[in-house]
Write a protein that holds these residues in place. Structure first.
Motif, PDB file in Angstrom:
ATOM      1  N   TRP A   1     -11.845 111.444 -27.483  1.00  0.00           N
ATOM      2  CA  TRP A   1     -10.852 110.607 -26.805  1.00  0.00           C
ATOM      3  C   TRP A   1     -10.557 109.356 -27.622  1.00  0.00           C
ATOM      4  O   TRP A   1      -9.405 108.945 -27.766  1.00  0.00           O
ATOM      5  CB  TRP A   1     -11.339 110.244 -25.403  1.00  0.00           C
ATOM      6  CG  TRP A   1     -10.657 109.045 -24.817  1.00  0.00           C
ATOM      7  CD1 TRP A   1     -11.216 107.836 -24.534  1.00  0.00           C
ATOM      8  CD2 TRP A   1      -9.270 108.931 -24.446  1.00  0.00           C
ATOM      9  NE1 TRP A   1     -10.279 106.972 -24.013  1.00  0.00           N
ATOM     10  CE2 TRP A   1      -9.073 107.626 -23.942  1.00  0.00           C
ATOM     11  CE3 TRP A   1      -8.187 109.805 -24.494  1.00  0.00           C
ATOM     12  CZ2 TRP A   1      -7.836 107.170 -23.499  1.00  0.00           C
ATOM     13  CZ3 TRP A   1      -6.948 109.347 -24.048  1.00  0.00           C
ATOM     14  CH2 TRP A   1      -6.782 108.051 -23.553  1.00  0.00           C
ATOM     15  N   LEU A   2     -11.605 108.745 -28.178  1.00  0.00           N
ATOM     16  CA  LEU A   2     -11.396 107.563 -29.018  1.00  0.00           C
ATOM     17  C   LEU A   2     -10.539 107.915 -30.233  1.00  0.00           C
ATOM     18  O   LEU A   2      -9.631 107.155 -30.609  1.00  0.00           O
ATOM     19  CB  LEU A   2     -12.741 106.986 -29.468  1.00  0.00           C
ATOM     20  CG  LEU A   2     -13.641 106.385 -28.380  1.00  0.00           C
ATOM     21  CD1 LEU A   2     -14.916 105.832 -29.008  1.00  0.00           C
ATOM     22  CD2 LEU A   2     -12.902 105.296 -27.609  1.00  0.00           C
ATOM     23  N   TYR A   3     -10.832 109.066 -30.844  1.00  0.00           N
ATOM     24  CA  TYR A   3     -10.049 109.491 -32.010  1.00  0.00           C
ATOM     25  C   TYR A   3      -8.603 109.763 -31.600  1.00  0.00           C
ATOM     26  O   TYR A   3      -7.661 109.370 -32.308  1.00  0.00           O
ATOM     27  CB  TYR A   3     -10.677 110.747 -32.618  1.00  0.00           C
ATOM     28  CG  TYR A   3      -9.961 111.251 -33.850  1.00  0.00           C
ATOM     29  CD1 TYR A   3     -10.045 110.567 -35.059  1.00  0.00           C
ATOM     30  CD2 TYR A   3      -9.187 112.416 -33.796  1.00  0.00           C
ATOM     31  CE1 TYR A   3      -9.385 111.026 -36.188  1.00  0.00           C
ATOM     32  CE2 TYR A   3      -8.525 112.884 -34.914  1.00  0.00           C
ATOM     33  CZ  TYR A   3      -8.626 112.188 -36.110  1.00  0.00           C
ATOM     34  OH  TYR A   3      -7.959 112.636 -37.221  1.00  0.00           O
ATOM     35  N   PHE A   4      -8.414 110.413 -30.466  1.00  0.00           N
ATOM     36  CA  PHE A   4      -7.077 110.718 -29.962  1.00  0.00           C
ATOM     37  C   PHE A   4      -6.293 109.447 -29.665  1.00  0.00           C
ATOM     38  O   PHE A   4      -5.116 109.307 -30.044  1.00  0.00           O
ATOM     39  CB  PHE A   4      -7.217 111.568 -28.694  1.00  0.00           C
ATOM     40  CG  PHE A   4      -5.922 111.813 -27.965  1.00  0.00           C
ATOM     41  CD1 PHE A   4      -5.080 112.845 -28.352  1.00  0.00           C
ATOM     42  CD2 PHE A   4      -5.543 111.018 -26.880  1.00  0.00           C
ATOM     43  CE1 PHE A   4      -3.878 113.082 -27.675  1.00  0.00           C
ATOM     44  CE2 PHE A   4      -4.354 111.248 -26.208  1.00  0.00           C
ATOM     45  CZ  PHE A   4      -3.521 112.275 -26.603  1.00  0.00           C
ATOM     46  N   SER A   5      -6.917 108.506 -28.963  1.00  0.00           N
ATOM     47  CA  SER A   5      -6.199 107.320 -28.486  1.00  0.00           C
ATOM     48  C   SER A   5      -6.035 106.237 -29.548  1.00  0.00           C
ATOM     49  O   SER A   5      -5.080 105.458 -29.494  1.00  0.00           O
ATOM     50  CB  SER A   5      -6.909 106.735 -27.265  1.00  0.00           C
ATOM     51  OG  SER A   5      -8.229 106.319 -27.583  1.00  0.00           O
ATOM     52  N   LEU A   6      -6.952 106.185 -30.505  1.00  0.00           N
ATOM     53  CA  LEU A   6      -6.899 105.122 -31.512  1.00  0.00           C
ATOM     54  C   LEU A   6      -6.380 105.578 -32.870  1.00  0.00           C
ATOM     55  O   LEU A   6      -6.085 104.753 -33.726  1.00  0.00           O
ATOM     56  CB  LEU A   6      -8.290 104.500 -31.690  1.00  0.00           C
ATOM     57  CG  LEU A   6      -8.874 103.788 -30.467  1.00  0.00           C
ATOM     58  CD1 LEU A   6     -10.291 103.310 -30.767  1.00  0.00           C
ATOM     59  CD2 LEU A   6      -7.992 102.616 -30.046  1.00  0.00           C
ATOM     60  N   VAL A   7      -6.262 106.915 -33.044  1.00  0.00           N
ATOM     61  CA  VAL A   7      -5.816 107.423 -34.356  1.00  0.00           C
ATOM     62  C   VAL A   7      -4.585 108.312 -34.216  1.00  0.00           C
ATOM     63  O   VAL A   7      -3.471 107.917 -34.586  1.00  0.00           O
ATOM     64  CB  VAL A   7      -6.960 108.191 -35.071  1.00  0.00           C
ATOM     65  CG1 VAL A   7      -6.480 108.694 -36.438  1.00  0.00           C
ATOM     66  CG2 VAL A   7      -8.180 107.306 -35.237  1.00  0.00           C
ATOM     67  N   THR A   8      -4.753 109.519 -33.677  1.00  0.00           N
ATOM     68  CA  THR A   8      -3.649 110.484 -33.708  1.00  0.00           C
ATOM     69  C   THR A   8      -2.496 110.111 -32.771  1.00  0.00           C
ATOM     70  O   THR A   8      -1.340 110.415 -33.066  1.00  0.00           O
ATOM     71  CB  THR A   8      -4.140 111.898 -33.352  1.00  0.00           C
ATOM     72  OG1 THR A   8      -4.614 111.908 -31.994  1.00  0.00           O
ATOM     73  CG2 THR A   8      -5.267 112.334 -34.272  1.00  0.00           C
ATOM     74  N   HIS A   9      -2.782 109.452 -31.631  1.00  0.00           N
ATOM     75  CA  HIS A   9      -1.736 109.101 -30.667  1.00  0.00           C
ATOM     76  C   HIS A   9      -1.740 107.596 -30.357  1.00  0.00           C
ATOM     77  O   HIS A   9      -1.422 107.178 -29.253  1.00  0.00           O
ATOM     78  CB  HIS A   9      -1.902 109.906 -29.370  1.00  0.00           C
ATOM     79  CG  HIS A   9      -1.545 111.346 -29.508  1.00  0.00           C
ATOM     80  ND1 HIS A   9      -2.282 112.215 -30.279  1.00  0.00           N
ATOM     81  CD2 HIS A   9      -0.518 112.073 -28.986  1.00  0.00           C
ATOM     82  CE1 HIS A   9      -1.741 113.419 -30.230  1.00  0.00           C
ATOM     83  NE2 HIS A   9      -0.666 113.363 -29.462  1.00  0.00           N
ATOM     84  N   ARG A  10      -2.113 106.841 -31.351  1.00  0.00           N
ATOM     85  CA  ARG A  10      -2.231 105.391 -31.153  1.00  0.00           C
ATOM     86  C   ARG A  10      -0.901 104.764 -30.761  1.00  0.00           C
ATOM     87  O   ARG A  10      -0.826 103.927 -29.859  1.00  0.00           O
ATOM     88  CB  ARG A  10      -2.756 104.741 -32.436  1.00  0.00           C
ATOM     89  CG  ARG A  10      -2.928 103.231 -32.336  1.00  0.00           C
ATOM     90  CD  ARG A  10      -3.576 102.676 -33.584  1.00  0.00           C
ATOM     91  NE  ARG A  10      -3.794 101.248 -33.477  1.00  0.00           N
ATOM     92  CZ  ARG A  10      -4.431 100.523 -34.387  1.00  0.00           C
ATOM     93  NH1 ARG A  10      -4.905 101.125 -35.486  1.00  0.00           N
ATOM     94  NH2 ARG A  10      -4.603  99.222 -34.226  1.00  0.00           N
ATOM     95  N   LYS A  11       0.174 105.183 -31.416  1.00  0.00           N
ATOM     96  CA  LYS A  11       1.490 104.598 -31.152  1.00  0.00           C
ATOM     97  C   LYS A  11       1.954 104.899 -29.736  1.00  0.00           C
ATOM     98  O   LYS A  11       2.482 104.018 -29.040  1.00  0.00           O
ATOM     99  CB  LYS A  11       2.509 105.129 -32.165  1.00  0.00           C
ATOM    100  CG  LYS A  11       3.889 104.500 -32.026  1.00  0.00           C
ATOM    101  CD  LYS A  11       4.826 105.010 -33.103  1.00  0.00           C
ATOM    102  CE  LYS A  11       6.210 104.382 -32.958  1.00  0.00           C
ATOM    103  NZ  LYS A  11       7.155 104.880 -34.009  1.00  0.00           N
ATOM    104  N   GLU A  12       1.761 106.140 -29.293  1.00  0.00           N
ATOM    105  CA  GLU A  12       2.217 106.543 -27.956  1.00  0.00           C
ATOM    106  C   GLU A  12       1.466 105.821 -26.846  1.00  0.00           C
ATOM    107  O   GLU A  12       2.008 105.594 -25.765  1.00  0.00           O
ATOM    108  CB  GLU A  12       2.055 108.054 -27.765  1.00  0.00           C
ATOM    109  CG  GLU A  12       3.000 108.899 -28.599  1.00  0.00           C
ATOM    110  CD  GLU A  12       2.481 109.129 -30.012  1.00  0.00           C
ATOM    111  OE1 GLU A  12       1.497 108.454 -30.404  1.00  0.00           O
ATOM    112  OE2 GLU A  12       3.055 109.983 -30.724  1.00  0.00           O
TER     113      GLU A  12
END
Length: 356
Positions: free
Chosen positions: A173-184
């Motif tokens: 979740w951290l990787y998803f929210s802070l890296v791959t989908h940070r802008k969204e």
């Protein structure tokens, strides 16, 4: 901290707590002074984290605030696990989750809503947070339902599997929210919900001073936490309070002091997105990381803590998750929604107080 009385009281209560701990050993005085000192150090921890967050950005700052705000809770829980007080550990975990979802978020939404009629934050992030909290409820519900009457060894093995899955899920979740989908998932300032720059005074200290204050306050939070754990059973016995109430409300409120102050102040600056990130993000961190990791930490002390919570605790988390998700899912809040969250917290507190 600009209050002239803050640092003198911080030093006085800390020295007093140390003197009582090392020389007098009077439990109720030690507990009172340690709790008071911990509140001051937690407030300083919150301020230091907020200052560090200024340099790290809004979302990462919220994560840092939740992480270091949970340092007190994690440290208290480690000492409780070491002492074999599993019921108290589980109660404090549940108390921290519902405390963040209902008390911290409720106070933030209420006081922010008194100043701003409607406050908005990213609804996509709110939806993901709601889904993750449901995962946390599932992680508590499944062991309690399926593992009743199962041999202890099997219960512990399944607990380790569930704990590992939750920890992996949290880091993904951290990787998803802070890296791959940070802008969204980032907070966007709009004309309808501008940040109150006039009241944002910037960081309290420079970058490196902020990091130093963060480390210093974390160390003293750990020390005071250990001293509280040493006396909590005695105090609960004297007051006639159950371990469930002491763990779920007293220890949880003390341990969450950093989040209380930081989230409310951010909401009053119309930074409700950061406040929600602290409150809900902290609950997610407790349920998906802190609670599972305690299962593995227990092994270091030869203690086999499982993830079976009683039905009171599961019901409390489910209720808190339901109302918090219902209120936050649309990405918009007002002061009355804060009242609703606080009402549920008081109802649960009254119920927990009479349960033995």
């Amino acid at each position: 901290m600009k209050k002239k009385w803050f640092y003198p009281l911080l030093i006085t209560t800390t020295i007093g707590s140390a003197l009582v701990h090392f020389f007098t050993k009077v439990e109720w005085i030690q507990f009172t002074l340690a709790c008071t000192s911990l509140l001051f150090w937690a407030a300083l921890l919150g301020k230091a984290t907020e200052s560090v967050a200024h340099y790290a950005g809004e979302r990462l700052g919220g994560l840092l605030n939740a992480t270091f705000g949970n340092a007190a809770e994690l440290i208290i829980s480690i000492f409780l696990v070491k002492a074999g007080l599993f019921n108290l550990v589980k109660a404090s975990i549940i108390g921290s989750i519902i405390g963040n979802l209902l008390l911290v978020l409720g106070l933030s939404v209420f006081f922010g809503g008194l100043k701003y009629k409607t406050q908005q934050f990213n609804p996509i992030l709110a939806g993901h947070n709601a889904s993750l909290m449901m995962i946390a409820v599932i992680g508590l519900f499944i062991p309690a339902t399926f593992l009743q009457g199962v041999p202890h060894t099997s219960v512990f093995n399944v607990s380790m599997i569930i704990a590992a899955v939750l920890i992996i899920g949290y880091f993904l979740w951290l990787y998803f929210s802070l890296v791959t989908h940070r802008k969204e998932l980032s907070e966007q300032e709009t004309e309808a919900n501008p940040t109150d720059h006039d009241e944002d005074e910037g960081p309290a200290w420079s970058k490196w001073v902020s990091i130093f204050m963060l480390a210093l306050s974390t160390i003293f939070v750990a020390i005071q936490s250990e001293w509280i754990v040493a006396t909590v059973e005695y105090v609960a016995h004297v007051l006639g309070w159950s371990e469930l109430f002491v763990g779920a409300f007293l220890i949880a409120i003390i341990g969450n002091a950093a989040e209380h102050s930081a989230a409310v102040f951010l909401a009053m600056k119309n930074r409700i997105g950061a406040a929600v990130e602290i409150a809900i993000g902290s609950s997610l961190q407790i349920s998906l990381f802190v609670a599972p990791v305690l299962v593995f930490i227990g092994l270091l002390f030869g203690q086999h803590m499982n993830l079976i919570f009683n039905h009171y605790e599961i019901a409390a988390v489910a209720v808190a998750t339901f109302i918090a998700s219902s209120i936050s899912r649309d990405g918009s809040t007002n002061w009355y929604e804060g009242v609703l969250l606080l009402m549920v917290y008081i109802i649960l507190g009254a119920a927990f107080f009479v349960v033995r």
